[in-house]
Write a protein that holds these residues in place. Structure first.
Motif, PDB file in Angstrom:
ATOM      1  N   ASP A  40      -3.551  -8.872   7.525  1.00 26.33           N
ATOM      2  CA  ASP A  40      -4.762  -8.958   8.347  1.00 26.33           C
ATOM      3  C   ASP A  40      -4.586  -8.097   9.592  1.00 26.33           C
ATOM      4  O   ASP A  40      -3.608  -8.253  10.314  1.00 26.33           O
ATOM      5  CB  ASP A  40      -5.008 -10.411   8.766  1.00 26.33           C
ATOM      6  N   GLY A  41      -5.504  -7.199   9.820  1.00 24.76           N
ATOM      7  CA  GLY A  41      -5.501  -6.436  11.063  1.00 24.76           C
ATOM      8  C   GLY A  41      -4.471  -5.332  11.127  1.00 24.76           C
ATOM      9  O   GLY A  41      -4.189  -4.820  12.204  1.00 24.76           O
ATOM     10  N   GLY A  42      -3.854  -4.945  10.046  1.00 22.15           N
ATOM     11  CA  GLY A  42      -2.920  -3.817  10.133  1.00 22.15           C
ATOM     12  C   GLY A  42      -1.968  -3.715   8.972  1.00 22.15           C
ATOM     13  O   GLY A  42      -2.229  -4.236   7.885  1.00 22.15           O
ATOM     14  N   LEU A  43      -0.870  -3.004   9.218  1.00 19.96           N
ATOM     15  CA  LEU A  43       0.121  -2.774   8.169  1.00 19.96           C
ATOM     16  C   LEU A  43       1.465  -3.306   8.642  1.00 19.96           C
ATOM     17  O   LEU A  43       1.813  -3.165   9.815  1.00 19.96           O
ATOM     18  CB  LEU A  43       0.242  -1.272   7.890  1.00 19.96           C
ATOM     19  N   GLU A  44       2.200  -3.896   7.728  1.00 18.79           N
ATOM     20  CA  GLU A  44       3.537  -4.382   8.051  1.00 18.79           C
ATOM     21  C   GLU A  44       4.507  -3.665   7.115  1.00 18.79           C
ATOM     22  O   GLU A  44       4.239  -3.571   5.921  1.00 18.79           O
ATOM     23  CB  GLU A  44       3.604  -5.892   7.815  1.00 18.79           C
ATOM     24  N   THR A  45       5.621  -3.169   7.661  1.00 14.99           N
ATOM     25  CA  THR A  45       6.593  -2.500   6.791  1.00 14.99           C
ATOM     26  C   THR A  45       7.839  -3.365   6.682  1.00 14.99           C
ATOM     27  O   THR A  45       8.396  -3.788   7.698  1.00 14.99           O
ATOM     28  CB  THR A  45       6.944  -1.111   7.357  1.00 14.99           C
TER      29      THR A  45
ATOM     30  N   GLU B 207      -0.274  -4.551   3.281  1.00 19.20           N
ATOM     31  CA  GLU B 207      -1.581  -4.680   3.927  1.00 19.20           C
ATOM     32  C   GLU B 207      -1.732  -6.118   4.401  1.00 19.20           C
ATOM     33  O   GLU B 207      -1.837  -7.031   3.577  1.00 19.20           O
ATOM     34  CB  GLU B 207      -2.688  -4.343   2.933  1.00 19.20           C
TER      35      GLU B 207
ATOM     36  N   THR C 148       5.258  -0.956   2.514  1.00 19.61           N
ATOM     37  CA  THR C 148       4.221  -1.122   3.541  1.00 19.61           C
ATOM     38  C   THR C 148       3.212  -2.108   2.984  1.00 19.61           C
ATOM     39  O   THR C 148       2.691  -1.928   1.883  1.00 19.61           O
ATOM     40  CB  THR C 148       3.555   0.220   3.865  1.00 19.61           C
TER      41      THR C 148
ATOM     42  N   SER D  90       0.842  -1.197   0.000  1.00 22.34           N
ATOM     43  CA  SER D  90       0.000   0.000   0.000  1.00 22.34           C
ATOM     44  C   SER D  90       0.877   1.247   0.000  1.00 22.34           C
ATOM     45  O   SER D  90       0.369   2.367  -0.075  1.00 22.34           O
ATOM     46  CB  SER D  90      -0.963   0.011   1.186  1.00 22.34           C
TER      47      SER D  90
END
Ligand code: AMP
Length: 249
Positions: free
Chosen positions: A160-165, A158, A156, A144
């Motif tokens: 499950d439940g949030g964002l991971e970088t 998308e 970044t 995203s």
């Protein structure tokens, strides 16, 4: 940095798909076809990277029937510089697409491949990951946000439940998610200009790849029809229906 963008020709997302009478697949005859929406996002991202001076050239690649050239033209009108069409009438599955793309990557040596997270026709969500594995490259999937920082990309994701970088080394594969950007519409002058941009055509054999399918489609069926809704007169009636008919309370 050169960016490679694979773009797939799929049934337009506004079209209500119809299953073929023999259940062998989805009807594509006489149906509006367009660029896979996630691939439009990929082209847009590549064009933005070129506008920022990070990318120097954008190559759009499509694999399939001869009319995939139209999909490449759309990418060229959005801002890609040239196209590659790998022409075949064989039904292409993700592993074959990934192998063909690997051969093109080896020829073109891009610093980044930006592609859709999934094609909306077969919903495989596999090709980007397979290509990364075949090349031994890093991958940032469901992106995203993408920031190129020298020899690295900060992606970044998308999840499950949030964002991971994640930080990945280039060259790498990035697959696009819906919120990465909003693709531009090609302007008329750019559509005209795109007609003059070059498209190289080749066959899978030219790339040394056998695209034969590995998976057999057993059957394709329409989802069950939804029943019409009903208007209820009271809450009591609703509760009774939820209890006795839907059996959810
Ligand atoms: P899939 O794994 O089939 O869901 O597709 C994921 C992505 O791979 C798509 O969004 C495209 O970027 C790319 N891709 C898959 N098939 C093709 C194709 N025939 N031509 C070009 N790109 C493709």
């Amino acid at each position: 940095m050169k960016i490679l963008v694979p773009v797939k020709r799929v049934v337009d997302y506004n079209v209500k798909v119809r299953v073929k009478a023999d259940g062998s697949g989805v009807e594509t005859q006489g149906v509006k076809m367009s660029m896979n929406p996630f691939d439009e996002i990929a082209v847009e991202e590549a064009v933005r990277l070129k506008e920022k001076g990070i990318a120097t050239e954008i190559v759009a690649v499509s694999l399939g029937l001869a009319n995939c050239a139209e999909t490449i033209r759309t990418a060229l009108a959005m801002g890609a510089d040239r196209g590659i069409l790998v022409e075949t009438d064989v039904e292409l599955q993700p592993l074959a697409v990934a192998k063909l793309l690997r051969a093109i990557v080896q020829k073109e040596q891009p610093g980044l491949v930006v592609m859709g997270k999934q094609a909306i026709d077969d919903d495989m969500n596999a090709t980007g990951q397979m290509l990364a594995a075949l090349l031994g490259w890093a991958q940032g999937t469901f992106a995203s946000k993408v920031v190129i920082d020298g020899s690295k990309a900060v992606v970044t994701r998308e999840v499950d439940g949030g964002l991971e970088t994640v930080e990945i080394h280039l060259p790498a594969i990035v697959t696009t998610d819906l919120r990465l950007n909003e693709p531009r519409y090609a302007s008329l002058p750019n559509i005209m200009k795109a007609r003059k941009k070059p498209i190289e055509t080749m066959k899978p054999a030219d790339l040394g790849v056998d695209p034969a399918p590995r998976l057999t489609t057993v059957s394709v069926a329409e989802p069950p029809k939804r029943q019409a809704g009903v208007k209820l007169k009271s809450v009591a009636e609703l509760v009774a229906k939820l209890k006795l008919e839907a059996k959810v309370i």
